[in-house]
Write a protein that holds these residues in place. Structure first.
Motif, PDB file in Angstrom:
ATOM      1  N   GLY A 117       1.292  11.963  -1.598  1.00  0.00           N
ATOM      2  CA  GLY A 117       0.399  10.920  -2.081  1.00  0.00           C
ATOM      3  C   GLY A 117       0.712  10.449  -3.492  1.00  0.00           C
ATOM      4  O   GLY A 117       1.476  11.073  -4.229  1.00  0.00           O
ATOM      5  N   GLY A 118       0.093   9.357  -3.859  1.00  0.00           N
ATOM      6  CA  GLY A 118       0.258   8.811  -5.196  1.00  0.00           C
ATOM      7  C   GLY A 118      -1.007   8.120  -5.670  1.00  0.00           C
ATOM      8  O   GLY A 118      -1.846   7.707  -4.865  1.00  0.00           O
ATOM      9  N   LYS A 119      -1.147   8.029  -6.953  1.00  0.00           N
ATOM     10  CA  LYS A 119      -2.220   7.249  -7.584  1.00  0.00           C
ATOM     11  C   LYS A 119      -1.572   6.525  -8.745  1.00  0.00           C
ATOM     12  O   LYS A 119      -1.879   6.745  -9.917  1.00  0.00           O
ATOM     13  CB  LYS A 119      -3.348   8.184  -8.052  1.00  0.00           C
ATOM     14  N   ASP A 120      -0.640   5.632  -8.393  1.00  0.00           N
ATOM     15  CA  ASP A 120       0.321   5.118  -9.366  1.00  0.00           C
ATOM     16  C   ASP A 120      -0.335   4.251 -10.441  1.00  0.00           C
ATOM     17  O   ASP A 120      -1.061   3.301 -10.134  1.00  0.00           O
ATOM     18  CB  ASP A 120       1.402   4.320  -8.644  1.00  0.00           C
ATOM     19  N   PRO A 121      -0.045   4.579 -11.709  1.00  0.00           N
ATOM     20  CA  PRO A 121      -0.639   3.831 -12.808  1.00  0.00           C
ATOM     21  C   PRO A 121       0.215   2.640 -13.245  1.00  0.00           C
ATOM     22  O   PRO A 121       1.428   2.603 -13.028  1.00  0.00           O
ATOM     23  CB  PRO A 121      -0.695   4.873 -13.934  1.00  0.00           C
ATOM     24  N   VAL A 122      -0.456   1.700 -13.898  1.00  0.00           N
ATOM     25  CA  VAL A 122       0.188   0.569 -14.558  1.00  0.00           C
ATOM     26  C   VAL A 122      -0.343   0.518 -15.982  1.00  0.00           C
ATOM     27  O   VAL A 122      -1.558   0.611 -16.190  1.00  0.00           O
ATOM     28  CB  VAL A 122      -0.120  -0.766 -13.853  1.00  0.00           C
ATOM     29  N   VAL A 123       0.547   0.371 -16.949  1.00  0.00           N
ATOM     30  CA  VAL A 123       0.138   0.208 -18.338  1.00  0.00           C
ATOM     31  C   VAL A 123       0.578  -1.172 -18.794  1.00  0.00           C
ATOM     32  O   VAL A 123       1.766  -1.501 -18.738  1.00  0.00           O
ATOM     33  CB  VAL A 123       0.753   1.295 -19.248  1.00  0.00           C
ATOM     34  N   GLY A 162       2.186  12.154  -9.234  1.00  0.00           N
ATOM     35  CA  GLY A 162       3.298  11.727 -10.073  1.00  0.00           C
ATOM     36  C   GLY A 162       4.401  11.074  -9.264  1.00  0.00           C
ATOM     37  O   GLY A 162       5.565  11.458  -9.379  1.00  0.00           O
ATOM     38  N   LEU A 163       4.027  10.095  -8.443  1.00  0.00           N
ATOM     39  CA  LEU A 163       5.028   9.455  -7.596  1.00  0.00           C
ATOM     40  C   LEU A 163       5.778   8.360  -8.351  1.00  0.00           C
ATOM     41  O   LEU A 163       7.001   8.402  -8.493  1.00  0.00           O
ATOM     42  CB  LEU A 163       4.359   8.871  -6.344  1.00  0.00           C
ATOM     43  N   ALA A 164       5.060   7.352  -8.848  1.00  0.00           N
ATOM     44  CA  ALA A 164       5.702   6.254  -9.570  1.00  0.00           C
ATOM     45  C   ALA A 164       4.739   5.704 -10.607  1.00  0.00           C
ATOM     46  O   ALA A 164       3.533   5.986 -10.585  1.00  0.00           O
ATOM     47  CB  ALA A 164       6.141   5.155  -8.605  1.00  0.00           C
ATOM     48  N   ALA A 165       5.272   4.913 -11.517  1.00  0.00           N
ATOM     49  CA  ALA A 165       4.476   4.276 -12.559  1.00  0.00           C
ATOM     50  C   ALA A 165       5.165   2.985 -12.963  1.00  0.00           C
ATOM     51  O   ALA A 165       6.368   2.812 -12.755  1.00  0.00           O
ATOM     52  CB  ALA A 165       4.314   5.192 -13.767  1.00  0.00           C
ATOM     53  N   THR A 166       4.395   2.075 -13.560  1.00  0.00           N
ATOM     54  CA  THR A 166       4.936   0.797 -14.011  1.00  0.00           C
ATOM     55  C   THR A 166       4.378   0.488 -15.399  1.00  0.00           C
ATOM     56  O   THR A 166       3.190   0.713 -15.655  1.00  0.00           O
ATOM     57  CB  THR A 166       4.560  -0.345 -13.043  1.00  0.00           C
ATOM     58  N   TRP A 223       8.455  -4.164 -10.671  1.00  0.00           N
ATOM     59  CA  TRP A 223       7.925  -3.185  -9.719  1.00  0.00           C
ATOM     60  C   TRP A 223       8.874  -3.121  -8.535  1.00  0.00           C
ATOM     61  O   TRP A 223       9.365  -4.148  -8.073  1.00  0.00           O
ATOM     62  CB  TRP A 223       6.520  -3.596  -9.276  1.00  0.00           C
ATOM     63  N   GLN A 224       9.164  -1.929  -8.056  1.00  0.00           N
ATOM     64  CA  GLN A 224      10.070  -1.715  -6.932  1.00  0.00           C
ATOM     65  C   GLN A 224      11.505  -2.104  -7.262  1.00  0.00           C
ATOM     66  O   GLN A 224      12.250  -2.524  -6.393  1.00  0.00           O
ATOM     67  CB  GLN A 224       9.598  -2.483  -5.678  1.00  0.00           C
ATOM     68  N   GLY A 225      11.891  -2.005  -8.508  1.00  0.00           N
ATOM     69  CA  GLY A 225      13.263  -2.340  -8.876  1.00  0.00           C
ATOM     70  C   GLY A 225      14.196  -1.149  -8.718  1.00  0.00           C
ATOM     71  O   GLY A 225      13.771  -0.017  -8.476  1.00  0.00           O
ATOM     72  N   GLY A 226      15.471  -1.409  -8.849  1.00  0.00           N
ATOM     73  CA  GLY A 226      16.477  -0.353  -8.775  1.00  0.00           C
ATOM     74  C   GLY A 226      17.371  -0.520  -7.564  1.00  0.00           C
ATOM     75  O   GLY A 226      16.953  -1.050  -6.536  1.00  0.00           O
ATOM     76  N   GLY A 227      18.595  -0.063  -7.688  1.00  0.00           N
ATOM     77  CA  GLY A 227      19.571  -0.205  -6.622  1.00  0.00           C
ATOM     78  C   GLY A 227      19.758   1.082  -5.845  1.00  0.00           C
ATOM     79  O   GLY A 227      19.032   2.062  -6.028  1.00  0.00           O
ATOM     80  N   PRO A 228      20.746   1.099  -4.966  1.00  0.00           N
ATOM     81  CA  PRO A 228      20.979   2.274  -4.114  1.00  0.00           C
ATOM     82  C   PRO A 228      21.409   3.511  -4.883  1.00  0.00           C
ATOM     83  O   PRO A 228      21.378   4.617  -4.346  1.00  0.00           O
ATOM     84  CB  PRO A 228      22.095   1.800  -3.171  1.00  0.00           C
ATOM     85  N   GLU A 229      21.793   3.346  -6.143  1.00  0.00           N
ATOM     86  CA  GLU A 229      22.218   4.503  -6.941  1.00  0.00           C
ATOM     87  C   GLU A 229      21.039   5.240  -7.565  1.00  0.00           C
ATOM     88  O   GLU A 229      21.207   6.296  -8.184  1.00  0.00           O
ATOM     89  CB  GLU A 229      23.171   4.041  -8.049  1.00  0.00           C
ATOM     90  N   ARG A 230      19.828   4.742  -7.402  1.00  0.00           N
ATOM     91  CA  ARG A 230      18.654   5.336  -8.049  1.00  0.00           C
ATOM     92  C   ARG A 230      18.342   6.711  -7.465  1.00  0.00           C
ATOM     93  O   ARG A 230      18.287   6.894  -6.253  1.00  0.00           O
ATOM     94  CB  ARG A 230      17.431   4.427  -7.882  1.00  0.00           C
ATOM     95  N   LEU A 231      18.108   7.675  -8.337  1.00  0.00           N
ATOM     96  CA  LEU A 231      17.705   9.029  -7.960  1.00  0.00           C
ATOM     97  C   LEU A 231      16.299   9.287  -8.474  1.00  0.00           C
ATOM     98  O   LEU A 231      15.939   8.848  -9.565  1.00  0.00           O
ATOM     99  CB  LEU A 231      18.650  10.069  -8.563  1.00  0.00           C
ATOM    100  N   TYR A 232      15.520  10.013  -7.709  1.00  0.00           N
ATOM    101  CA  TYR A 232      14.203  10.398  -8.220  1.00  0.00           C
ATOM    102  C   TYR A 232      13.655  11.585  -7.433  1.00  0.00           C
ATOM    103  O   TYR A 232      14.065  11.843  -6.296  1.00  0.00           O
ATOM    104  CB  TYR A 232      13.215   9.226  -8.145  1.00  0.00           C
ATOM    105  N   GLU A 233      12.746  12.297  -8.059  1.00  0.00           N
ATOM    106  CA  GLU A 233      11.997  13.354  -7.399  1.00  0.00           C
ATOM    107  C   GLU A 233      10.548  13.244  -7.836  1.00  0.00           C
ATOM    108  O   GLU A 233      10.258  13.188  -9.038  1.00  0.00           O
ATOM    109  CB  GLU A 233      12.545  14.733  -7.754  1.00  0.00           C
ATOM    110  N   PRO A 234       9.604  13.216  -6.902  1.00  0.00           N
ATOM    111  CA  PRO A 234       8.196  13.103  -7.278  1.00  0.00           C
ATOM    112  C   PRO A 234       7.763  14.253  -8.172  1.00  0.00           C
ATOM    113  O   PRO A 234       8.289  15.374  -8.088  1.00  0.00           O
ATOM    114  CB  PRO A 234       7.467  13.150  -5.925  1.00  0.00           C
ATOM    115  N   ALA A 235       6.792  13.988  -9.033  1.00  0.00           N
ATOM    116  CA  ALA A 235       6.241  15.013  -9.914  1.00  0.00           C
ATOM    117  C   ALA A 235       4.887  15.482  -9.385  1.00  0.00           C
ATOM    118  O   ALA A 235       4.263  14.830  -8.543  1.00  0.00           O
ATOM    119  CB  ALA A 235       6.086  14.450 -11.335  1.00  0.00           C
TER     120      ALA A 235
END
Length: 310
Positions: free
Chosen positions: A84-90, A240-244, A269-281
Motif C-alpha cells: 500500500g501507499g499514502k503518497d504525499p505531495v509537497v 513509503g511507496l512514492a512521493a512528489t 509525476w510518474q516520470g523516469g525511464g526503464p533504467e529506474r530502480l527503486y525499493e519501497p520503504a
C-alpha cells in the motif's frame, strides 16, 4: 550462469481478474509459459508457499502482503512486495499554483484514484495555497464521471462496492472531524460504484483520509507555513511507496530525497525511464525492482570453477 527458463504463474486479484484473462488471451503465448490461477487469498497464499515457486512478486495491500511474505518465507522463497501507499505531495512557494494544481489533480484523480502511486496527501505552502486550492477544485469539477465506455467520460467507477465504501468512510470521517468539502463528496445516483473527484481542506492527522490508504479520487489538502514543514509532514507515515515535490528551489530539490519513499518525483509525476530502480520503504513493501534489479530478482547466479590444467 543463470537459470532463466522457468515458467510463470499469475494469480490476479479476485476483484478484477478478467483484464488479466484477456491480456493472456491476446498475448498468444505458448502453452505453459504463463499459467493462470484464479481465486482469492485461499489460492494466493498457498501458491506463495508452494515448494516449486522460486520467486514471489506481489502487488496488493499491506495486510495481504505480509501473509504472502510469511508464506514465501516459510520456504525461503525470494519475494518482491509492492504494497500500500499514502503518497504525499509537497507544493512549495514560488511554483505556478494553477499549473501545479492541474498536475496534482491528474495524479490524484486519474483512474479514479486507483493507482498504487496516486497522490493521497497534499501539503501546500501557504503563499500559494488559495489559488492552488481554487484551481484544484476547478480541475476536480471538470472530470466527467460515469460509465467508462461512454464517450467523454474520464473517470469510471471504483472496482467494487467495498472500495467505494472505504472512500465514503474516509470522507465522512474527515467531515465529521471538521474537514471542509470543496468539491465532490457525494455518492452519485445510478448504477455502478462511481465517486466524484473530491477536494477536502482543513484536514488533520486525526482523520483516516490522511493516515490510511484511500485508493479513491480524494485529494486532502493541508496548508503548511514552510517547505521544511511540508517535507516533515510528508515523511510522517507508515507508508513509503512514492512521493512528489513541486519546487523551483535547488536546495529544496536536493532536500526532497529525505522523504522515505521508493521513488520521489520532482516537478512531475510518474516520470523516469526503464533504467529506474527503486525499493519501497516502510510498510509499502520490500525488494528492489526495475531495470537490472528486476532481472536479478528473477534469476539465481551460480558459478562453476574448473581447476587449471596442470
Amino acid at each position: 550462469m543463470t537459470e532463466e527458463s522457468h515458467a510463470d504463474t499469475a494469480e490476479p486479484s479476485e476483484r478484477g481478474p478478467l483484464s488479466v484473462v484477456r491480456l493472456l488471451e491476446l498475448a498468444e503465448l505458448p502453452p505453459g509459459v504463463v499459467n493462470l490461477v484464479l481465486g482469492d487469498a485461499r489460492a494466493g497464499i498457498p501458491l506463495a508457499g508452494h515448494e516449486q515457486i522460486q520467486l514471489v512478486h506481489f502487488t496488493g495491500s499491506v495486510a495481504t502482503g505480509k501473509r504472502v511474505g510469511a508464506a514465501a518465507g516459510e520456504r525461503l522463497h525470494r519475494a518482491v512486495l509492492e504494497l500500500g501507499g499514502k503518497d504525499p505531495v509537497v507544493v512549495d512557494a514560488g511554483v505556478d499554483p494553477v499549473a501545479t494544481a492541474q498536475a496534482v489533480a491528474f495524479g490524484a484523480f486519474i483512474n479514479t484514484g486507483q493507482i498504487c502511486t496516486s497522490m493521497e496527501r497534499i501539503y501546500v505552502h501557504r503563499d500559494v495555497a488559495e489559488p492552488f486550492v481554487e484551481a484544484l477544485v476547478a480541475a476536480a469539477e471538470s472530470f466527467p464521471v460515469g460509465n467508462g465506455l461512454d464517450e467523454g467520460v474520464v473517470l469510471g467507477p471504483l472496482v467494487d462496492q467495498r472500495q467505494r465504501d472505504i472512500v465514503v468512510r474516509h470522507v465522512e470521517d474527515a467531515v465529521r472531524k471538521g474537514a471542509k468539502v470543496r468539491a465532490g463528496g457525494i455518492v452519485p445516483a445510478g448504477k455502478g460504484f462511481c465517486y466524484p473527484p473530491t477536494v477536502l481542506t482543513e484536514v488533520d492527522d486525526s482523520m483516516l483520509v490522511l493516515t490510511e490508504e484511500t485508493f479513491g479520487p480524494v485529494a486532502p489538502v493541508v496548508v503548511v507555513d514552510a517547505f521544511e514543514e511540508g517535507l516533515e509532514r510528508a515523511s510522517q507515515s507508515e507508508y513509503g511507496l512514492a512521493a512528489t515535490v513541486y519546487t523551483d528551489d535547488p536546495d529544496h530539490i536536493a532536500a526532497a530525497a529525505r522523504i522515505p519513499a521508493g521513488v520521489t518525483w520532482v516537478n512531475q509525476w510518474q516520470g523516469g525511464g526503464p533504467e529506474r530502480l527503486y525499493e519501497p520503504a516502510r510498510d509499502s513493501g520490500m525488494g528492489a525492482t526495475g531495470a537490472r534489479a528486476a532481472y536479478d530478482a528473477a534469476t539465481r547466479p551460480s558459478s562453476v570453477h574448473i581447476a587449471a590444467a596442470s
